[in-house]
Design a protein around this motif. Structure first.
Motif, PDB file in Angstrom:
ATOM      1  N   THR A 131       0.830  -1.197   0.000  1.00 18.73           N
ATOM      2  CA  THR A 131       0.000   0.000   0.000  1.00 18.73           C
ATOM      3  C   THR A 131       0.871   1.257   0.000  1.00 18.73           C
ATOM      4  O   THR A 131       0.519   2.254  -0.637  1.00 18.73           O
ATOM      5  CB  THR A 131      -0.937   0.000   1.217  1.00 18.73           C
ATOM      6  OG1 THR A 131      -0.179  -0.265   2.404  1.00 18.73           O
ATOM      7  CG2 THR A 131      -2.004  -1.058   1.068  1.00 18.73           C
ATOM      8  N   VAL A 132       1.984   1.209   0.697  1.00 20.09           N
ATOM      9  CA  VAL A 132       2.913   2.346   0.665  1.00 20.09           C
ATOM     10  C   VAL A 132       3.479   2.514  -0.743  1.00 20.09           C
ATOM     11  O   VAL A 132       3.632   3.636  -1.236  1.00 20.09           O
ATOM     12  CB  VAL A 132       4.050   2.145   1.688  1.00 20.09           C
ATOM     13  CG1 VAL A 132       5.100   3.236   1.535  1.00 20.09           C
ATOM     14  CG2 VAL A 132       3.493   2.158   3.109  1.00 20.09           C
ATOM     15  N   LEU A 133       3.785   1.399  -1.384  1.00  9.42           N
ATOM     16  CA  LEU A 133       4.275   1.453  -2.762  1.00  9.42           C
ATOM     17  C   LEU A 133       3.262   2.129  -3.676  1.00  9.42           C
ATOM     18  O   LEU A 133       3.623   2.944  -4.528  1.00  9.42           O
ATOM     19  CB  LEU A 133       4.557   0.034  -3.264  1.00  9.42           C
ATOM     20  CG  LEU A 133       4.862  -0.117  -4.750  1.00  9.42           C
ATOM     21  CD1 LEU A 133       6.113   0.658  -5.126  1.00  9.42           C
ATOM     22  CD2 LEU A 133       5.023  -1.589  -5.107  1.00  9.42           C
ATOM     23  N   ALA A 134       1.987   1.820  -3.495  1.00  8.04           N
ATOM     24  CA  ALA A 134       0.955   2.453  -4.314  1.00  8.04           C
ATOM     25  C   ALA A 134       0.947   3.965  -4.087  1.00  8.04           C
ATOM     26  O   ALA A 134       0.810   4.743  -5.039  1.00  8.04           O
ATOM     27  CB  ALA A 134      -0.411   1.847  -3.990  1.00  8.04           C
ATOM     28  N   ASP A 135       1.096   4.396  -2.838  1.00  6.71           N
ATOM     29  CA  ASP A 135       1.159   5.835  -2.544  1.00  6.71           C
ATOM     30  C   ASP A 135       2.380   6.479  -3.200  1.00  6.71           C
ATOM     31  O   ASP A 135       2.299   7.583  -3.757  1.00  6.71           O
ATOM     32  CB  ASP A 135       1.204   6.061  -1.032  1.00  6.71           C
ATOM     33  CG  ASP A 135      -0.145   5.822  -0.367  1.00  6.71           C
ATOM     34  OD1 ASP A 135      -0.857   4.885  -0.785  1.00  6.71           O
ATOM     35  OD2 ASP A 135      -0.474   6.570   0.574  1.00  6.71           O
ATOM     36  N   MET A 136       3.516   5.794  -3.114  1.00  5.43           N
ATOM     37  CA  MET A 136       4.731   6.314  -3.734  1.00  5.43           C
ATOM     38  C   MET A 136       4.561   6.435  -5.244  1.00  5.43           C
ATOM     39  O   MET A 136       4.964   7.432  -5.858  1.00  5.43           O
ATOM     40  CB  MET A 136       5.908   5.384  -3.410  1.00  5.43           C
ATOM     41  CG  MET A 136       6.310   5.360  -1.948  1.00  5.43           C
ATOM     42  SD  MET A 136       7.406   3.968  -1.564  1.00  5.43           S
ATOM     43  CE  MET A 136       8.795   4.330  -2.638  1.00  5.43           C
ATOM     44  N   ALA A 137       3.947   5.402  -5.846  1.00  6.35           N
ATOM     45  CA  ALA A 137       3.739   5.421  -7.298  1.00  6.35           C
ATOM     46  C   ALA A 137       2.842   6.581  -7.694  1.00  6.35           C
ATOM     47  O   ALA A 137       3.082   7.274  -8.692  1.00  6.35           O
ATOM     48  CB  ALA A 137       3.135   4.093  -7.747  1.00  6.35           C
ATOM     49  N   ARG A 138       1.768   6.821  -6.915  1.00  3.87           N
ATOM     50  CA  ARG A 138       0.880   7.952  -7.190  1.00  3.87           C
ATOM     51  C   ARG A 138       1.646   9.273  -7.171  1.00  3.87           C
ATOM     52  O   ARG A 138       1.462  10.137  -8.020  1.00  3.87           O
ATOM     53  CB  ARG A 138      -0.260   7.953  -6.169  1.00  3.87           C
ATOM     54  CG  ARG A 138      -1.322   9.046  -6.344  1.00  3.87           C
ATOM     55  CD  ARG A 138      -0.978  10.336  -5.557  1.00  3.87           C
ATOM     56  NE  ARG A 138      -0.590  10.079  -4.194  1.00  3.87           N
ATOM     57  CZ  ARG A 138      -1.440  10.067  -3.164  1.00  3.87           C
ATOM     58  NH1 ARG A 138      -2.720  10.254  -3.359  1.00  3.87           N
ATOM     59  NH2 ARG A 138      -0.980   9.858  -1.924  1.00  3.87           N
ATOM     60  N   THR A 139       2.531   9.408  -6.172  1.00  3.94           N
ATOM     61  CA  THR A 139       3.302  10.648  -6.057  1.00  3.94           C
ATOM     62  C   THR A 139       4.205  10.850  -7.273  1.00  3.94           C
ATOM     63  O   THR A 139       4.258  11.943  -7.857  1.00  3.94           O
ATOM     64  CB  THR A 139       4.152  10.621  -4.779  1.00  3.94           C
ATOM     65  OG1 THR A 139       3.291  10.505  -3.641  1.00  3.94           O
ATOM     66  CG2 THR A 139       4.988  11.888  -4.655  1.00  3.94           C
ATOM     67  N   VAL A 140       4.915   9.794  -7.663  1.00  3.22           N
ATOM     68  CA  VAL A 140       5.801   9.906  -8.835  1.00  3.22           C
ATOM     69  C   VAL A 140       4.989  10.160 -10.091  1.00  3.22           C
ATOM     70  O   VAL A 140       5.408  10.894 -10.996  1.00  3.22           O
ATOM     71  CB  VAL A 140       6.664   8.632  -8.979  1.00  3.22           C
ATOM     72  CG1 VAL A 140       7.524   8.706 -10.230  1.00  3.22           C
ATOM     73  CG2 VAL A 140       7.545   8.448  -7.750  1.00  3.22           C
ATOM     74  N   ASP A 141       3.804   9.572 -10.187  1.00  2.81           N
ATOM     75  CA  ASP A 141       2.939   9.804 -11.345  1.00  2.81           C
ATOM     76  C   ASP A 141       2.571  11.280 -11.450  1.00  2.81           C
ATOM     77  O   ASP A 141       2.568  11.855 -12.544  1.00  2.81           O
ATOM     78  CB  ASP A 141       1.686   8.940 -11.227  1.00  2.81           C
ATOM     79  CG  ASP A 141       0.898   8.896 -12.518  1.00  2.81           C
ATOM     80  OD1 ASP A 141       1.508   8.618 -13.569  1.00  2.81           O
ATOM     81  OD2 ASP A 141      -0.324   9.136 -12.477  1.00  2.81           O
ATOM     82  N   HIS A 142       2.290  11.910 -10.312  1.00  3.76           N
ATOM     83  CA  HIS A 142       1.978  13.345 -10.323  1.00  3.76           C
ATOM     84  C   HIS A 142       3.214  14.165 -10.691  1.00  3.76           C
ATOM     85  O   HIS A 142       3.132  15.094 -11.493  1.00  3.76           O
ATOM     86  CB  HIS A 142       1.432  13.782  -8.968  1.00  3.76           C
ATOM     87  CG  HIS A 142      -0.034  13.538  -8.814  1.00  3.76           C
ATOM     88  ND1 HIS A 142      -0.992  14.487  -9.066  1.00  3.76           N
ATOM     89  CD2 HIS A 142      -0.714  12.415  -8.429  1.00  3.76           C
ATOM     90  CE1 HIS A 142      -2.193  13.986  -8.861  1.00  3.76           C
ATOM     91  NE2 HIS A 142      -2.062  12.733  -8.461  1.00  3.76           N
TER      92      HIS A 142
END
Length: 222
Positions: free
Chosen positions: A22-33
């Motif tokens: 779940t932390v990875l998903a948050d990190m991915a969202r941040t990099v996507d932005h």
């Protein structure tokens, strides 16, 4: 999956941490932005033990790592759906590996792209993926297929024709994107050889100039 070709790829080795996915998903969202919607989330079951030991994770077995990957993928997708703010767009997931029983089944279930190892069994791997897609009701053609492939041109380029033939064969199987291994090292060696030849030529010219100067009674400072 049609991200900007300059988009970053986030490669992640799966592990058994209870909150990592779940932390990875948050990190991915941040990099996507940060990247303006250009992220591709690359993930696999993991194979390099040091990646685990450096961060204090249990390396486990090949089977346990694949099971953990199977647990991670739906949790990541569910987390993407809950995030606020949401990712810029649906973040494509690329799964690396060619295991026919588990990995390719996960590709059919969750991924927008896969990354295989180039070799004589690529065609069979793709057939297996097609079977998994049929079993889960997934459109095989919507999955982008990529491959890691050794790019060996030979020391003097003597293997170029053979390499082009291999690449054409991969293209016929629908593999149009590859990550080439070995070409950078070949370029580095070629650059070093070119530099060495240039240095040798410069030294030879200096010796010739000095001999010509001595013959004319000229003394240079450098």
């Amino acid at each position: 999956m049609t991200p900007d070709p300059n988009g970053p790829v986030l490669g992640v080795n799966n592990n058994n941490g209870s909150v990592t996915f779940t932390v990875l998903a948050d990190m991915a969202r941040t990099v996507d932005h940060i990247s303006g919607g250009r992220l591709i989330l690359g993930i696999g079951s993991g194979w390099f033990e040091r990646d685990y030991t450096e961060y204090g994770y249990d390396f486990g077995t090949k089977g346990s790592r694949l099971d953990a990957l199977g647990e991670a993928l739906p949790r990541i997708k569910n987390r993407f759906a809950k995030l606020n703010p949401a990712p810029v767009r649906e973040i494509p997931i690329l799964i690396g590996g060619g295991g026919e029983k588990k990995t390719l089944r996960l590709v059919a279930q969750y991924a927008q792209a896969c990354n295989l190892f180039g070799g004589p069994d690529v065609a069979r791997k793709l057939d297996v993926l097609r079977e998994h897609c049929a079993a889960v009701g997934r459109d095989y053609d919507e999955i982008e297929k990529t491959v890691m492939f050794p790019l060996d041109l030979g020391e003097q380029g003597e293997k170029t024709d053979a390499l082009l033939g291999q690449l054409q064969d991969l293209a016929q199987h629908g593999l149009h994107l590859l990550r080439g291994d070995g070409l950078v090292e070949q370029r580095r060696r070629a650059s070093a050889e070119h530099r060495d030849r240039g240095l040798r030529r410069t030294r030879r010219l200096r010796r010739q100039h000095r001999r010509a100067d001595r013959a004319q009674g000229v003394r240079r400072l450098a």
